[in-house]
Design a protein around this motif. Structure first.
Motif, PDB file in Angstrom:
ATOM      1  N   CYS A 184      -2.087  22.148  77.133  1.00 17.18           N
ATOM      2  CA  CYS A 184      -1.006  21.669  77.191  1.00 17.18           C
ATOM      3  C   CYS A 184      -0.252  23.222  76.640  1.00 17.18           C
ATOM      4  O   CYS A 184      -0.196  23.849  76.357  1.00 17.18           O
ATOM      5  CB  CYS A 184      -0.470  20.652  76.325  1.00 17.18           C
ATOM      6  SG  CYS A 184      -0.675  21.016  74.521  1.00 17.18           S
TER       7      CYS A 184
ATOM      8  N   TYR B 131       4.341  11.349  74.733  1.00 17.68           N
ATOM      9  CA  TYR B 131       5.275  11.589  75.483  1.00 17.68           C
ATOM     10  C   TYR B 131       6.272  11.393  75.908  1.00 17.68           C
ATOM     11  O   TYR B 131       5.653   9.956  76.475  1.00 17.68           O
ATOM     12  CB  TYR B 131       3.515  12.767  76.342  1.00 17.68           C
ATOM     13  CG  TYR B 131       3.064  13.775  76.304  1.00 17.68           C
ATOM     14  CD1 TYR B 131       2.434  13.447  74.918  1.00 17.68           C
ATOM     15  CD2 TYR B 131       3.116  15.083  76.226  1.00 17.68           C
ATOM     16  CE1 TYR B 131       1.403  15.076  74.848  1.00 17.68           C
ATOM     17  CE2 TYR B 131       2.592  16.362  76.635  1.00 17.68           C
ATOM     18  CZ  TYR B 131       1.516  16.420  75.783  1.00 17.68           C
ATOM     19  OH  TYR B 131       1.224  17.553  75.408  1.00 17.68           O
TER      20      TYR B 131
ATOM     21  N   TRP C 104       5.384  10.654  82.754  1.00 16.57           N
ATOM     22  CA  TRP C 104       3.689  10.545  82.880  1.00 16.57           C
ATOM     23  C   TRP C 104       3.739  10.819  84.358  1.00 16.57           C
ATOM     24  O   TRP C 104       4.305  10.438  84.852  1.00 16.57           O
ATOM     25  CB  TRP C 104       3.033   9.366  82.353  1.00 16.57           C
ATOM     26  CG  TRP C 104       2.851   9.577  80.643  1.00 16.57           C
ATOM     27  CD1 TRP C 104       3.672   9.330  79.684  1.00 16.57           C
ATOM     28  CD2 TRP C 104       1.752  10.369  80.087  1.00 16.57           C
ATOM     29  NE1 TRP C 104       2.609   9.684  78.772  1.00 16.57           N
ATOM     30  CE2 TRP C 104       1.976  10.049  78.515  1.00 16.57           C
ATOM     31  CE3 TRP C 104       0.320  10.902  80.794  1.00 16.57           C
ATOM     32  CZ2 TRP C 104       0.505   9.984  78.004  1.00 16.57           C
ATOM     33  CZ3 TRP C 104      -0.819  11.038  80.137  1.00 16.57           C
ATOM     34  CH2 TRP C 104      -0.495  10.833  78.827  1.00 16.57           C
TER      35      TRP C 104
ATOM     36  N   ALA D 225       1.435  15.466  81.865  1.00 16.79           N
ATOM     37  CA  ALA D 225       2.675  14.712  81.085  1.00 16.79           C
ATOM     38  C   ALA D 225       3.929  15.341  80.392  1.00 16.79           C
ATOM     39  O   ALA D 225       3.301  16.822  80.099  1.00 16.79           O
ATOM     40  CB  ALA D 225       2.682  13.275  79.950  1.00 16.79           C
TER      41      ALA D 225
ATOM     42  N   LEU E 244       5.773  16.201  77.234  1.00 22.14           N
ATOM     43  CA  LEU E 244       6.446  16.064  75.147  1.00 22.14           C
ATOM     44  C   LEU E 244       7.366  17.112  75.517  1.00 22.14           C
ATOM     45  O   LEU E 244       7.918  18.587  75.072  1.00 22.14           O
ATOM     46  CB  LEU E 244       4.817  16.620  74.607  1.00 22.14           C
ATOM     47  CG  LEU E 244       5.724  16.824  73.345  1.00 22.14           C
ATOM     48  CD1 LEU E 244       5.811  15.556  72.515  1.00 22.14           C
ATOM     49  CD2 LEU E 244       4.152  18.041  72.761  1.00 22.14           C
TER      50      LEU E 244
ATOM     51  N   TYR F  89      10.346  21.279  77.763  1.00 23.59           N
ATOM     52  CA  TYR F  89       9.796  19.979  77.314  1.00 23.59           C
ATOM     53  C   TYR F  89       7.592  21.943  76.860  1.00 23.59           C
ATOM     54  O   TYR F  89       7.622  22.801  77.588  1.00 23.59           O
ATOM     55  CB  TYR F  89       9.181  19.734  78.003  1.00 23.59           C
ATOM     56  CG  TYR F  89      10.594  18.509  78.266  1.00 23.59           C
ATOM     57  CD1 TYR F  89      11.445  18.839  78.401  1.00 23.59           C
ATOM     58  CD2 TYR F  89       9.393  17.230  77.874  1.00 23.59           C
ATOM     59  CE1 TYR F  89      12.449  17.454  78.753  1.00 23.59           C
ATOM     60  CE2 TYR F  89      10.983  16.109  77.670  1.00 23.59           C
ATOM     61  CZ  TYR F  89      12.093  16.504  78.048  1.00 23.59           C
ATOM     62  OH  TYR F  89      13.168  14.883  78.007  1.00 23.59           O
TER      63      TYR F  89
END
Length: 130
Positions: free
Chosen positions: A49, A117, A120, A96, A98, A31
């Motif tokens: 991110c 995403y 969370w 979060a 993804l 992820y």
């Protein structure tokens, strides 16, 4: 599956905070972990991110040079070091997860499509006083 943020608080403008996002219950290195923030009356905004497997990072223009994202793949924790904080940075900060399917989707969606995403956290409040 859990994402738990911590490290928020009240800080004066120009100060620093380090947020943590502790992940559990899923394959962490499959992820990307993103940080988003939402101020009252505003839309959720992507901040930064990181793809945990290779460490590739993305930053919003508004935080480049001031914020640094990093990942500890042993502890399954992502950090957001925030320096030179500004009052407009006051918001609830969320992390979060993804699912990573390749660089194209990551680059295109990582900061701009929070709806992509899967997981969370509950958020942590950051307040920057002027």
């Amino acid at each position: 599956i859990q994402l738990v943020e911590s490290g928020g608080g009240l800080v004066q403008a120009g100060g620093s905070l380090r947020l943590s996002c502790a992940a559990s219950g899923f394959a962490f290195e499959d992820y990307a972990i993103g940080w988003f923030r939402q101020a009252p009356g505003k839309e959720r905004e992507g901040v930064s991110c990181i793809y945990t497997s290779d460490g590739s990072t993305l930053y919003a223009d508004s935080v480049k040079g001031r914020f640094t994202i990093s990942s500890d793949n042993v502890k399954h924790t992502v950090y957001l070091q925030m320096n030179s904080l500004k009052p407009e940075g006051t918001a609830v900060y969320f992390c979060a997860a993804l699912y990573y399917t390749g660089p194209s989707r990551y680059i295109e969606y990582g900061l701009t499509h929070p709806e992509e995403y899967e997981y969370w956290g509950q958020g942590t409040q950051v307040t920057v006083s002027s």
